[in-house]
Design an enzyme around this catalytic site. Sequence first.
Site, PDB file in Angstrom:
ATOM      1  N   CYS A   1       0.837  -1.198   0.000  1.00 54.82           N
ATOM      2  CA  CYS A   1       0.000   0.000   0.000  1.00 54.82           C
ATOM      3  C   CYS A   1       0.876   1.254   0.000  1.00 54.82           C
ATOM      4  O   CYS A   1       1.567   1.505  -0.979  1.00 54.82           O
ATOM      5  CB  CYS A   1      -0.987  -0.033   1.170  1.00 54.82           C
ATOM      6  SG  CYS A   1      -2.331   1.180   0.987  1.00 54.82           S
TER       7      CYS A   1
ATOM      8  N   HIS B   1      -3.756  -4.762  -0.472  1.00 57.29           N
ATOM      9  CA  HIS B   1      -3.319  -5.354   0.796  1.00 57.29           C
ATOM     10  C   HIS B   1      -3.380  -6.883   0.708  1.00 57.29           C
ATOM     11  O   HIS B   1      -4.468  -7.459   0.849  1.00 57.29           O
ATOM     12  CB  HIS B   1      -4.222  -4.889   1.940  1.00 57.29           C
ATOM     13  CG  HIS B   1      -4.021  -3.469   2.334  1.00 57.29           C
ATOM     14  ND1 HIS B   1      -3.145  -3.094   3.325  1.00 57.29           N
ATOM     15  CD2 HIS B   1      -4.585  -2.328   1.882  1.00 57.29           C
ATOM     16  CE1 HIS B   1      -3.179  -1.774   3.469  1.00 57.29           C
ATOM     17  NE2 HIS B   1      -4.033  -1.284   2.596  1.00 57.29           N
TER      18      HIS B   1
ATOM     19  N   GLU C   1      -2.501  -8.960   2.939  1.00 55.47           N
ATOM     20  CA  GLU C   1      -2.918  -9.486   4.247  1.00 55.47           C
ATOM     21  C   GLU C   1      -4.426  -9.394   4.464  1.00 55.47           C
ATOM     22  O   GLU C   1      -4.968 -10.011   5.395  1.00 55.47           O
ATOM     23  CB  GLU C   1      -2.165  -8.756   5.370  1.00 55.47           C
ATOM     24  CG  GLU C   1      -2.664  -7.363   5.706  1.00 55.47           C
ATOM     25  CD  GLU C   1      -2.188  -6.268   4.766  1.00 55.47           C
ATOM     26  OE1 GLU C   1      -2.448  -5.090   5.077  1.00 55.47           O
ATOM     27  OE2 GLU C   1      -1.556  -6.585   3.732  1.00 55.47           O
TER      28      GLU C   1
END
Length: 206
Positions: free
Chosen positions: A79, A188, A190
Site C-alpha cells: 500500500c 493489501h 494481508e
Amino acid sequence: MITIIDYGMGNLRSVQKGFEKVGFSAEVTADPRVVERADKLVLPGVGAFKDCMDNLRNGGFIDAIHSHVSTGRPFLGICLGLQLLFTESEEFGCHQGLGIIPGKVRRFAEDMEVAGERLKVPHMGWNQISIEQPSPLLRGVADGSAVYFVHSYYVDPENPEVVATTTDYGQRFCSSIWHDNVMATQFHPEKSQQVGLHILKNFGEL
C-alpha cells in the site's frame, strides 16, 4: 527471517499474522540495524505520504532500506509502502520519496465516472488485477484475481516495464510493481484472503 519495519504507521500485526498463517516467521522491528541486515524486508504503510517519510527519516530507516535493496535481498512494499518507493508524491503538496523507483504518486480525480455513476475516492474494496508481467509474487495467481484496496493515490512509474499488474478504477492504474528484488503492491495481501496469503507465501519462499 522476514522483517517488518515498524516506523509508527501501518497494519504491522495483520501483515505479521499473514506470514505466520502461511508458515513463515516474521519479526516487527523499530531498529534500523535489524532492518539493514534483514534477509527479507517488508515495508507496510497507511496514512499520509509526508508523515510516513518523516517517520522513516527520523527513525533512521532511509539508509537501511537503500542498503537492503542495493544488496539484492527481497523487498516487499504494501500500500503506502509501494508509494514510498517512488521519487515523489503530490499528496498535500510535493514530497520526496525514497527514489528507488522513478515516477510519481498521483491522486485519483474526483470526477471519475463509470456508466454515468460517480466513483468514490478513496478506491475501497475488492477489485481485479490484470497481470502484465510474471512477478515472483504472482506465481500461481490467476489473471483477474480479486484483491482488497484502500487508497486515494496511485503510482505512475516512468518505466512501464516495472508494472507487474494493473487494475481498472475509472482509469487503468498500476496496482503492483516488480523490479529485480523489489516487489510492491497497492492492494493489501494481508486482507485479500486466499489470494493474498498465496502472494505472501510466494514472497516468503524467495
